[in-house]
Write a protein that holds these residues in place. Structure first.
Motif, PDB file in Angstrom:
ATOM      1  N   ALA A 195       0.940  -1.225  -0.060  1.00  0.00           N
ATOM      2  CA  ALA A 195       0.108   0.025  -0.023  1.00  0.00           C
ATOM      3  C   ALA A 195       0.952   1.397  -0.120  1.00  0.00           C
ATOM      4  O   ALA A 195       0.571   2.391  -0.752  1.00  0.00           O
ATOM      5  N   ARG A 196       1.966   1.373   0.908  1.00  0.00           N
ATOM      6  CA  ARG A 196       2.737   2.228   0.794  1.00  0.00           C
ATOM      7  C   ARG A 196       3.517   2.592  -0.516  1.00  0.00           C
ATOM      8  O   ARG A 196       3.891   3.937  -0.917  1.00  0.00           O
ATOM      9  N   ARG A 197       3.969   1.450  -1.237  1.00  0.00           N
ATOM     10  CA  ARG A 197       4.842   1.409  -2.216  1.00  0.00           C
ATOM     11  C   ARG A 197       3.955   2.164  -3.477  1.00  0.00           C
ATOM     12  O   ARG A 197       4.277   2.765  -4.247  1.00  0.00           O
ATOM     13  N   THR A 198       2.549   1.705  -3.413  1.00  0.00           N
ATOM     14  CA  THR A 198       1.469   2.161  -4.554  1.00  0.00           C
ATOM     15  C   THR A 198       0.940   3.538  -4.019  1.00  0.00           C
ATOM     16  O   THR A 198       0.105   4.010  -4.833  1.00  0.00           O
ATOM     17  N   GLY A 199       1.208   3.956  -2.855  1.00  0.00           N
ATOM     18  CA  GLY A 199       0.580   5.152  -2.487  1.00  0.00           C
ATOM     19  C   GLY A 199      -0.774   5.009  -2.246  1.00  0.00           C
ATOM     20  O   GLY A 199      -1.560   6.283  -2.547  1.00  0.00           O
ATOM     21  N   GLN A 200      -1.299   4.192  -1.856  1.00  0.00           N
ATOM     22  CA  GLN A 200      -2.733   4.170  -1.484  1.00  0.00           C
ATOM     23  C   GLN A 200      -3.094   3.685   0.075  1.00  0.00           C
ATOM     24  O   GLN A 200      -2.233   2.949   0.404  1.00  0.00           O
ATOM     25  N   PRO A 201      -4.278   4.152   0.406  1.00  0.00           N
ATOM     26  CA  PRO A 201      -4.596   3.660   1.675  1.00  0.00           C
ATOM     27  C   PRO A 201      -4.954   1.966   1.616  1.00  0.00           C
ATOM     28  O   PRO A 201      -5.368   1.609   0.788  1.00  0.00           O
ATOM     29  N   LEU A 202      -4.208   1.384   2.701  1.00  0.00           N
ATOM     30  CA  LEU A 202      -4.364  -0.209   2.769  1.00  0.00           C
ATOM     31  C   LEU A 202      -5.864  -0.591   2.747  1.00  0.00           C
ATOM     32  O   LEU A 202      -6.067  -1.452   2.183  1.00  0.00           O
ATOM     33  N   TRP A 203      -6.556   0.063   3.252  1.00  0.00           N
ATOM     34  CA  TRP A 203      -8.224  -0.216   3.136  1.00  0.00           C
ATOM     35  C   TRP A 203      -8.714  -0.273   2.050  1.00  0.00           C
ATOM     36  O   TRP A 203      -9.561  -0.905   1.180  1.00  0.00           O
ATOM     37  N   GLN A 204      -8.227   0.805   0.799  1.00  0.00           N
ATOM     38  CA  GLN A 204      -8.668   0.636  -0.476  1.00  0.00           C
ATOM     39  C   GLN A 204      -7.785  -0.438  -1.112  1.00  0.00           C
ATOM     40  O   GLN A 204      -8.406  -1.310  -2.184  1.00  0.00           O
ATOM     41  N   LEU A 205      -6.725  -0.764  -0.933  1.00  0.00           N
ATOM     42  CA  LEU A 205      -5.859  -1.876  -1.652  1.00  0.00           C
ATOM     43  C   LEU A 205      -6.599  -3.334  -1.529  1.00  0.00           C
ATOM     44  O   LEU A 205      -6.821  -3.851  -2.344  1.00  0.00           O
ATOM     45  N   ILE A 206      -7.038  -3.510  -0.199  1.00  0.00           N
ATOM     46  CA  ILE A 206      -7.695  -4.642   0.240  1.00  0.00           C
ATOM     47  C   ILE A 206      -9.066  -4.886  -0.524  1.00  0.00           C
ATOM     48  O   ILE A 206      -9.912  -5.774  -0.449  1.00  0.00           O
ATOM     49  N   GLY A 207      -9.769  -3.803  -1.186  1.00  0.00           N
ATOM     50  CA  GLY A 207     -11.042  -3.625  -1.815  1.00  0.00           C
ATOM     51  C   GLY A 207     -12.104  -3.164  -0.796  1.00  0.00           C
ATOM     52  O   GLY A 207     -13.350  -3.181  -0.959  1.00  0.00           O
ATOM     53  N   GLY A 208     -11.784  -2.333   0.262  1.00  0.00           N
ATOM     54  CA  GLY A 208     -12.837  -1.873   1.107  1.00  0.00           C
ATOM     55  C   GLY A 208     -13.405  -0.860   0.485  1.00  0.00           C
ATOM     56  O   GLY A 208     -13.249  -0.110  -0.480  1.00  0.00           O
TER      57      GLY A 208
ATOM     58  N   VAL B 278      -6.591 -15.844  11.474  1.00  0.00           N
ATOM     59  CA  VAL B 278      -6.810 -16.527  10.235  1.00  0.00           C
ATOM     60  C   VAL B 278      -5.603 -16.401   9.457  1.00  0.00           C
ATOM     61  O   VAL B 278      -5.628 -16.927   8.356  1.00  0.00           O
ATOM     62  N   GLY B 279      -4.429 -15.599   9.840  1.00  0.00           N
ATOM     63  CA  GLY B 279      -3.238 -15.796   9.085  1.00  0.00           C
ATOM     64  C   GLY B 279      -2.940 -14.683   8.186  1.00  0.00           C
ATOM     65  O   GLY B 279      -2.131 -14.671   7.650  1.00  0.00           O
ATOM     66  N   GLY B 280      -3.843 -13.536   8.317  1.00  0.00           N
ATOM     67  CA  GLY B 280      -3.615 -12.523   7.510  1.00  0.00           C
ATOM     68  C   GLY B 280      -4.787 -12.104   6.560  1.00  0.00           C
ATOM     69  O   GLY B 280      -5.868 -12.552   6.697  1.00  0.00           O
ATOM     70  N   TYR B 281      -4.576 -11.145   5.683  1.00  0.00           N
ATOM     71  CA  TYR B 281      -5.878 -10.499   4.798  1.00  0.00           C
ATOM     72  C   TYR B 281      -6.201 -11.417   3.920  1.00  0.00           C
ATOM     73  O   TYR B 281      -7.284 -11.521   3.543  1.00  0.00           O
ATOM     74  N   ALA B 282      -5.290 -12.294   3.163  1.00  0.00           N
ATOM     75  CA  ALA B 282      -5.818 -13.032   2.168  1.00  0.00           C
ATOM     76  C   ALA B 282      -6.741 -14.085   2.295  1.00  0.00           C
ATOM     77  O   ALA B 282      -7.946 -14.049   2.174  1.00  0.00           O
ATOM     78  N   GLU B 283      -6.631 -14.565   3.921  1.00  0.00           N
ATOM     79  CA  GLU B 283      -7.783 -15.597   4.195  1.00  0.00           C
ATOM     80  C   GLU B 283      -8.634 -14.768   4.841  1.00  0.00           C
ATOM     81  O   GLU B 283      -9.881 -15.377   4.807  1.00  0.00           O
ATOM     82  N   ALA B 284      -8.516 -13.643   5.589  1.00  0.00           N
ATOM     83  CA  ALA B 284      -9.538 -13.066   6.163  1.00  0.00           C
ATOM     84  C   ALA B 284     -10.647 -12.538   5.008  1.00  0.00           C
ATOM     85  O   ALA B 284     -12.003 -12.659   5.050  1.00  0.00           O
ATOM     86  N   ILE B 285     -10.164 -12.291   3.667  1.00  0.00           N
ATOM     87  CA  ILE B 285     -10.791 -11.693   2.737  1.00  0.00           C
ATOM     88  C   ILE B 285     -11.468 -12.948   1.995  1.00  0.00           C
ATOM     89  O   ILE B 285     -12.891 -12.810   1.670  1.00  0.00           O
ATOM     90  N   ARG B 286     -11.140 -14.099   1.969  1.00  0.00           N
ATOM     91  CA  ARG B 286     -11.825 -15.118   1.514  1.00  0.00           C
ATOM     92  C   ARG B 286     -13.001 -15.493   2.444  1.00  0.00           C
ATOM     93  O   ARG B 286     -14.144 -15.701   2.086  1.00  0.00           O
TER      94      ARG B 286
ATOM     95  N   ASN C 231      -6.801  -3.743  11.997  1.00  0.00           N
ATOM     96  CA  ASN C 231      -8.222  -4.137  11.955  1.00  0.00           C
ATOM     97  C   ASN C 231      -9.297  -3.114  11.533  1.00  0.00           C
ATOM     98  O   ASN C 231     -10.301  -3.575  10.931  1.00  0.00           O
ATOM     99  N   ILE C 232      -8.888  -1.702  11.642  1.00  0.00           N
ATOM    100  CA  ILE C 232      -9.860  -0.816  11.068  1.00  0.00           C
ATOM    101  C   ILE C 232      -9.906  -0.976   9.589  1.00  0.00           C
ATOM    102  O   ILE C 232     -10.928  -0.834   8.645  1.00  0.00           O
ATOM    103  N   ALA C 233      -8.532  -0.991   8.836  1.00  0.00           N
ATOM    104  CA  ALA C 233      -8.729  -1.238   7.420  1.00  0.00           C
ATOM    105  C   ALA C 233      -9.304  -2.415   7.257  1.00  0.00           C
ATOM    106  O   ALA C 233     -10.183  -2.469   6.191  1.00  0.00           O
ATOM    107  N   LEU C 234      -9.202  -3.573   7.864  1.00  0.00           N
ATOM    108  CA  LEU C 234      -9.890  -4.791   7.410  1.00  0.00           C
ATOM    109  C   LEU C 234     -11.628  -4.418   7.506  1.00  0.00           C
ATOM    110  O   LEU C 234     -12.265  -5.078   6.679  1.00  0.00           O
ATOM    111  N   SER C 235     -11.871  -3.819   8.718  1.00  0.00           N
ATOM    112  CA  SER C 235     -13.399  -3.348   8.687  1.00  0.00           C
ATOM    113  C   SER C 235     -14.086  -2.461   7.518  1.00  0.00           C
ATOM    114  O   SER C 235     -15.403  -2.385   7.602  1.00  0.00           O
ATOM    115  N   SER C 236     -13.261  -2.048   6.660  1.00  0.00           N
ATOM    116  CA  SER C 236     -13.867  -1.395   5.385  1.00  0.00           C
ATOM    117  C   SER C 236     -14.634  -2.301   4.733  1.00  0.00           C
ATOM    118  O   SER C 236     -15.142  -1.798   3.516  1.00  0.00           O
TER     119      SER C 236
END
Ligand code: OSB
Ligand code: MG
Length: 369
Positions: free
Chosen positions: A113-126, A267-275, A302-307
């Motif tokens: 997210a930092r490398r691509t200059g975007q908020p993490l919550w948007q990167l994960i599809g929030g 659950v071991g991170g974002y990928a599994e949380a999103i699934r 946790n806030i980012a995930l909750s998006s």
């Protein structure tokens, strides 16, 4: 991206108030933070959310440190990846220890997210730009003390109250809370303290209009939860039982729960949380974000995930000041007077790290290269 360094740090932070669950009392947290750095010097941060002892699940801080140092870290270091989505599979050879692995995985998402200059919550599809906040209130010495604490949190605007229960601190406590707060959205979390032999106690909770009963039975007892749910009007929410998307699908298919608590670490991170999130959404099962008494870094994750769209119920992610005199992020997490936390516009986690504070709290530090 290619990681050239993973820095493990253990910090120690005293809690403002001790926190008691059915498996014990915590006064002070020891937390493993993970900082990943790629070849261009870009960094990302994650938090390992395990406790100090293997009581919530099998993980604890010392084991997490060794698993990361000796097994998970070396699998990720130096390996080229185009998206943080691939990090989990690099570490999949490690069985269990999802909170340890999840700390690295989450750090890599922040790096991307930092490398691509975007908020993490948007990167994960929030898609939600704010999340509803509830509180989790531990077991207290007396019922009046619990009622006083609930009054404070209701006054602060939190959208729902969760109390911890255990055998001997259950039906009469919930009854007292309901008498004093007839309308408050209320739930109870047993952290696996009961068995099907306690059916009559658990059925007695049905009369209090709880939003849900969280993880009443054993940490790996999906089948028994299905039997229990058939006997209860109150929706069961699973926490400890759900570590994978497949388990979420099985639990839903069996009727073991009607709600799922998603914790990034468990659950071991974002990928599994999103699934898991997507499986629940497709099955019409609402989810919310649980907490593990995180520092600001884990809290911001946790806030980012909750998006994500199906996080429709208030979560356990609340203000930093409920846990810490001084958090390690800037600003601290704050909750609006009507119980909401907004997503942030800045790249990555969206909160600055207080590096002086982190350095001052660090008990051990090791670079994997
Ligand atoms: O089961 O949700 C849980 C804290 C430690 C271990 C397990 C749990 C909890 C909480 C606290 O309920 C959530 C929080 O406020 O971070
Ligand atoms: Mg729980």
């Amino acid at each position: 991206m290619r990681l050239k360094r993973i820095r493990l740090r253990q910090i120690r932070m005293p809690l403002v108030h001790h926190f008691e669950t059915s498996f014990g009392r915590t006064h002070e947290r020891r937390i493993v933070l993970v900082e990943v750095e790629d070849g261009d010097g870009a960094v990302g941060w994650g938090e390992v959310t395990c406790g100090e002892a293997p009581f919530y699940n099998e993980e604890w801080v010392d084991a997490a440190w060794l698993v990361l140092r000796d097994f998970a870290g070396p699998r990720v270091l130096g390996t080229e990846f185009s998206s943080a989505d691939q990090i989990g599979s690099l570490m999949a050879v490690v069985r269990g220890h999802r909170m340890a692995r999840g700390g690295v995985e989450a750090a890599c998402w922040e790096l991307e997210a930092r490398r691509t200059g975007q908020p993490l919550w948007q990167l994960i599809g929030g898609t939600r730009d704010e999340t509803s906040s509830g509180v989790s209130i531990g077991i207290q010495d007396t019922v009046p003390a619990l009622l006083d604490l609930i009054a404070i949190e209701v006054e602060a605007g939190y959208q729902r109250i969760k109390i911890k229960i255990k055998p001997g601190w259950d039906v009469e406590v919930v009854r007292a809370v309901r008498e004093r707060f007839p309308e408050v959205p209320l739930m109870a979390d047993a952290n696996s303290a009961y068995t099907l032999d306690d059916l009559q106690v658990l059925k007695a909770l049905d009369e209090f209009d709880l939003m849900m009963l969280e993880q009443p039975l054993g940490h790996d007892e999906i089948f028994d939860h299905a039997a229990l749910q058939r006997e209860l009007r109150t929706p069961i929410c699973l926490d400890e039982c759900i570590r994978t998307d497949h388990q979420a699908a099985q639990a839903i298919r069996l009727g073991a729960c009607r709600i799922v608590n998603i914790k990034l670490g468990r659950v071991g991170g974002y990928a599994e949380a999103i699934r898991i999130h997507d499986t629940c959404r497709d099955a019409g099962v609402p989810v919310w974000c649980g907490g593990m008494l995180e520092s600001g870094i884990g809290r911001a994750h946790n806030i980012a995930l909750s998006s994500l769209e199906n996080f429709t119920l208030p979560g356990d992610v609340s203000a930093s000041k409920r846990y810490w005199k001084q958090d390690i992020i800037e600003p601290a997490v704050e909750v609006s007077p009507d119980g909401r936390i907004g997503m942030r516009d800045q790249a990555g986690l969206g909160y600055a790290l207080d590096m002086d504070r982190i350095d001052a709290l660090t008990e051990r530090c090791e670079d994997l290269t």
